[in-house]
Design a protein around this motif. Structure first.
Motif, short mmCIF file in Angstrom:
data_model
loop_
_atom_site.label_atom_id
_atom_site.label_comp_id
_atom_site.label_asym_id
_atom_site.label_seq_id
_atom_site.Cartn_x
_atom_site.Cartn_y
_atom_site.Cartn_z
N PRO B 185 0.84 -1.21 0.00
CA PRO B 185 0.00 0.00 0.00
C PRO B 185 0.87 1.25 0.00
O PRO B 185 1.86 1.33 0.72
N GLU B 186 0.48 2.18 -0.83
CA GLU B 186 1.21 3.45 -0.88
C GLU B 186 0.22 4.59 -0.81
O GLU B 186 -0.90 4.47 -1.26
N GLY B 187 0.71 5.66 -0.27
CA GLY B 187 -0.14 6.85 -0.23
C GLY B 187 -0.90 7.00 1.06
O GLY B 187 -2.03 7.45 1.08
N TYR B 188 -0.28 6.67 2.14
CA TYR B 188 -0.93 6.91 3.42
C TYR B 188 -1.00 8.40 3.68
O TYR B 188 -0.19 9.18 3.21
N ASN B 189 -1.93 8.76 4.48
CA ASN B 189 -2.06 10.17 4.82
C ASN B 189 -1.21 10.55 6.01
O ASN B 189 -0.60 11.60 6.05
N LEU B 206 -6.44 14.99 1.36
CA LEU B 206 -6.55 13.57 1.69
C LEU B 206 -6.46 12.76 0.42
O LEU B 206 -6.96 13.17 -0.62
N ARG B 207 -5.84 11.63 0.55
CA ARG B 207 -5.78 10.74 -0.60
C ARG B 207 -6.11 9.33 -0.12
O ARG B 207 -6.02 9.01 1.06
N VAL B 208 -6.49 8.51 -1.08
CA VAL B 208 -6.81 7.12 -0.76
C VAL B 208 -5.57 6.28 -1.06
O VAL B 208 -5.04 6.33 -2.17
N PRO B 209 -5.11 5.53 -0.09
CA PRO B 209 -3.95 4.67 -0.37
C PRO B 209 -4.28 3.65 -1.45
O PRO B 209 -5.39 3.13 -1.50
N VAL B 210 -3.32 3.38 -2.30
CA VAL B 210 -3.52 2.39 -3.35
C VAL B 210 -2.46 1.29 -3.21
O VAL B 210 -1.40 1.49 -2.64
N LEU B 211 -2.82 0.13 -3.74
CA LEU B 211 -1.88 -0.98 -3.71
C LEU B 211 -1.07 -0.97 -4.99
O LEU B 211 -1.63 -0.99 -6.09
#
Lengths: 277, 501
Positions: B185-189, B206-211
């Motif tokens: 997972p990348e893109g944690y807040n 805010l962003r949504v984490p993506v795999l």
């Protein structure tokens, strides 16, 4: 040969003979076999020659092993018995003994003893034991093994093992002559003169030198009784010292000419040296 | 322990079918199995050194100074005693092959996937995962060390993407989960890319984490530890066909476990006598029936097999069936009992037969006939005249295992001098092969070996006295559906394949 050994009564000769017996005992424990002394011209039950170190037992056995296995003569049987007892001793020395192996070896020892008993080459003390199963006399193998099965420290099954240990001296382990030198030699033994396990005997013998053996065995009658008790106790269990010895003498004398098994003759010979009858 | 397998090209995953678990009967054996062992020829697929091979693949270095200090070199191969393989087991599809060693490690090999470019590489097994399953322990009550040696590994059937296996040492059974991770997972807040916490005051959007895909990682995690249930040494574990329970057997007792419950087990067999002086028989192996979850067998050191039904009573001390062959009086010796001690028992895949291994023979029993085996195969009868020497050097206590092939038509077991034997039950032909370093060129064809028992020795034969008794093959495994076998020789793992395959 027999006459020569039997008539020499000096303490020196006695001590030398005792040392020989000690060597014989120690040969059962290969790692502990000490420097062999000058061999006298004696015929020994177990070992064929006194050259070499602990491997003499195995070497002798290899010679027999190369032959066909099927006819197991009394000498082969005896060698097998000694090797098995040595293995049981090793069980005790290992970190965690393999129970399956110990059980198989103990069963083999029991089988040999039963056969020797049936052949009559193993003298049972007294007619009262004639009807009894040899199993009672074979308890010493359990004694030997228990230290292997229980481990050197109290086992996690303290209840049953402890009760088993306590039950044994009360019912089956024969009591040797009280006040014999083995009592002194085995101070930890609280139940009587009979050493509970062979390695206790070995440990004591090893810790003292050969000189101590003389000291231990200087008492003629009682000490040899106990020594004999140990000998017989090792391989088959026996009644207490004097009884067993008398039986030896009585068994030895009459059937000498008739039944003439190699074992019996040689045991008898050893006894003669011990008792000097 | 998380490891990075090197040189693994993981592209499209769609061809991997992570389907439901295998049916108990397994897939029907392909034609290659049915040709048996006589017609086929066996070739070496690969020889794997455990764990030297592992280190060559640049696994995570794990220098265990204690092991190095306590070990000794053998055979000039720079292998330590801790590397001696103590168990080998294919999983239910044959895709994975697990080995356990004396140092408490488990190494899992995975079969190379078929690819158009490298057709010949199919069938090779490469390291997939390695982890330390058991550590040496100290039993303070007995003042004895508990060996970390892995006695047995048993796979669970696959139910999801992860693999599960049971591994056991003398005292403790562990359930391990081996899973792959190829996305991250990348893109944690609240965390930045390195994992440091971000100051919430600096966050404006805010962003949504993506795999995102990452390099494949294989993780092994212990999911259950089943401990403190065995006083004596565990010799067998067996997964039940209900896939909810399993049993563990030691010298005197057999316990039944539920996979979910680690603090309780049911004792189903107890042969410990009230008075230990009367102990004359121990349990040597045990296994569940492949289809009937209420049935299991256990073998003893006296050469007997007992089949028990758990429905009969809670404690299965009374057997349902008792298999024993009457002793042959002509072969009787002081060693008769020792060589009759059964070292391994295995149900056939069909569940109709059991196979037992004692020191000199392999026997096949029909479950419906208790008084004698239906087939007896002599593994190395030339040792019968050497039993005294083998008793002396303790080789007589060696515990050989035996295995069935996928179709139950061929059985295999090991011997000395790195020999192993296969017996075809249909054609009654047998072959002796050797797992040796000398013949370990890849794709090398195994030449059948022969032991000369007496008289003139022919050119390729080896005489009984020249056999090396320190080189023994105790552990072998057969792929569940194909003619691929794994043979463990000390610290080497040999994988052979039938050329017809």
């Amino acid at each position: 040969m027999e006459g020569q050994a039997g008539q020499d009564k000096s303490p020196q000769a006695q001590a030398t003979k005792a040392r020989k017996i000690l060597l014989m005992l120690l040969s059962l424990w290969p790692s502990a076999a000490s420097n062999p002394h000058q061999p006298m011209n004696l015929t020994w039950v177990i070992i064929s020659d006194t050259t070499g170190e602990g491997t003499m037992l195995t070497r002798g056995l290899k010679r027999k092993c190369s032959e066909d296995e099927a006819p197991a003569g009394p000498l082969q049987r005896q060698s097998l018995l000694d090797m098995s007892l040595a293995k049981l001793q090793l069980c005790h020395m290992l970190a965690e003994p393999n129970l399956c192996r110990s059980v198989l070896i103990a069963n083999t020892v029991r089988q040999i003893q039963e056969e020797m008993t049936q052949d009559g080459s193993w003298s049972l003390p007294g007619p009262q034991t004639a009807g009894r199963l040899p199993r009672d006399h074979l308890v010493s193998t359990e004694v030997l093994c228990r230290s292997a099965w229980a481990g050197p420290a109290p086992a996690p099954d303290p209840a049953d093992l402890a009760s088993a240990l306590q039950a044994v001296p009360a019912t089956q382990v024969p009591r040797a002559v009280p006040g014999g030198p083995w009592d002194r030699a085995v101070p930890g033994e609280s139940q009587g003169g009979f050493p509970r396990s062979l390695d206790q005997v070995f440990g004591t013998l090893e810790s003292h030198g050969p000189g101590a053996v003389e000291e231990l065995l200087s008492d003629v009658g009682g000490s040899y009784c106990d020594l004999d008790a140990v000998l017989t106790g090792v391989v088959g269990g026996a009644k207490s010292g004097p009884e067993g010895l008398e039986t030896f003498a009585s068994v030895a004398a009459p059937p000498r000419g008739t039944s003439c098994k190699a074992d019996l003759g040689e045991l008898d010979h050893v006894v003669e040296i011990l008792v000097e009858t | 322990m998380v490891l990075q397998p090197a040189e693994r090209h993981r592209g499209d995953w769609s061809h991997r079918r992570l389907g439901p678990w295998c049916s108990p009967t397994g897939s029907p054996a392909p034609l290659s199995c049915e040709t048996g062992c006589g017609e086929g020829t066996w070739i070496l697929v690969c020889r794997l050194l455990v764990p030297t091979q592992v280190s060559l693949l640049s696994m995570e270095e794990d220098i265990d100074t204690r092991k190095i200090n306590n070990s000794f070199l053998r055979d000039h191969s720079y292998a330590t005693e801790a590397d001696i393989i103590s168990t080998v087991e294919f999983n239910h599809t044959g895709e994975l092959l697990a080995t356990g060693d004396k140092g408490g490690r488990v190494v899992i090999f995975q079969r190379e996937q078929e690819s158009k470019n490298q057709v010949h590489r199919r069938g090779e097994y490469n390291v997939y995962s390695t982890f330390q399953s058991h550590e040496p322990e100290f039993d303070y009550l007995k003042s004895l060390e508990i060996e970390e040696k892995i006695n047995k590994i048993r796979w669970l059937p696959q139910q999801n993407a992860a693999y599960f296996l049971l591994s056991t040492n003398d005292k403790t059974v562990k359930l391990w989960k081996v899973s792959e991770r190829d996305k991250r997972p990348e893109g944690y807040n609240l965390k930045d890319e390195e994992g440091r916490l971000r100051d919430p005051a600096t966050i404006t959007t805010l962003r949504v984490p993506v795999l995102r895909p990452m390099d494949l990682m294989v993780e092994a995690t212990p999911r259950r530890v089943f401990a403190n249930a065995h006083t004596y040494h565990i010799n067998s574990i067996s997964v039940n066909s209900d896939y909810e329970t399993y049993m563990s057997a030691d010298d005197l007792r057999i316990n039944l476990w539920n996979f979910e419950i680690t603090n309780q087990s049911f004792n189903i067999v107890d042969i410990k006598p009230a008075n230990m002086e009367e102990l004359t028989e121990v349990i040597t192996a045990a296994e569940f029936h492949p289809h009937h979850c209420n049935t299991f067998v256990y073998s003893s050191s006296k050469g007997t097999i007992r089949l028990c039904d758990m429905r009969a009573s809670a404690l299965c001390d009374r057997h349902t069936k008792f298999f024993e062959e009457p002793e042959d009086p002509s072969n009787r010796s002081f060693f008769s009992e020792i060589i009759s001690s059964i070292s391994d028992v295995k149900f056939s895949h069909s569940g109709r037969c059991i196979m037992t291994r004692d020191y000199l023979t392999v026997k096949v029993w029909d479950l419906n006939m208790e008084n004698r085996p239906v087939e007896t195969y002599q593994v190395h009868d030339y040792l019968r005249s050497k039993l005294c020497s083998l008793y002396e050097n303790d080789c007589i206590f060696d515990k050989f295992e035996c295995v069935w092939n996928g179709s139950d038509s061929v059985i295999m077991t090991g011997s000395y001098n790195n020999f192993f034997r296969m017996f075809d039950r249909n054609t009654k032909r047998d072959v002796t092969l050797e797992a040796s370093r000398e013949n370990s060129k890849p794709r090398a064809i195994l030449k059948p070996r022969k032991v000369c028992v007496g008289g003139k020795r022919r050119k390729d034969e080896i005489s009984v006295d020249s056999l090396d008794f320190s080189k023994k093959i105790l552990h072998t495994a057969w792929h569940p559906s194909e003619n691929i076998i794994a043979v463990a020789a000390t610290n080497n793992l040999y994988i052979f394949q039938d050329k017809v395959n």
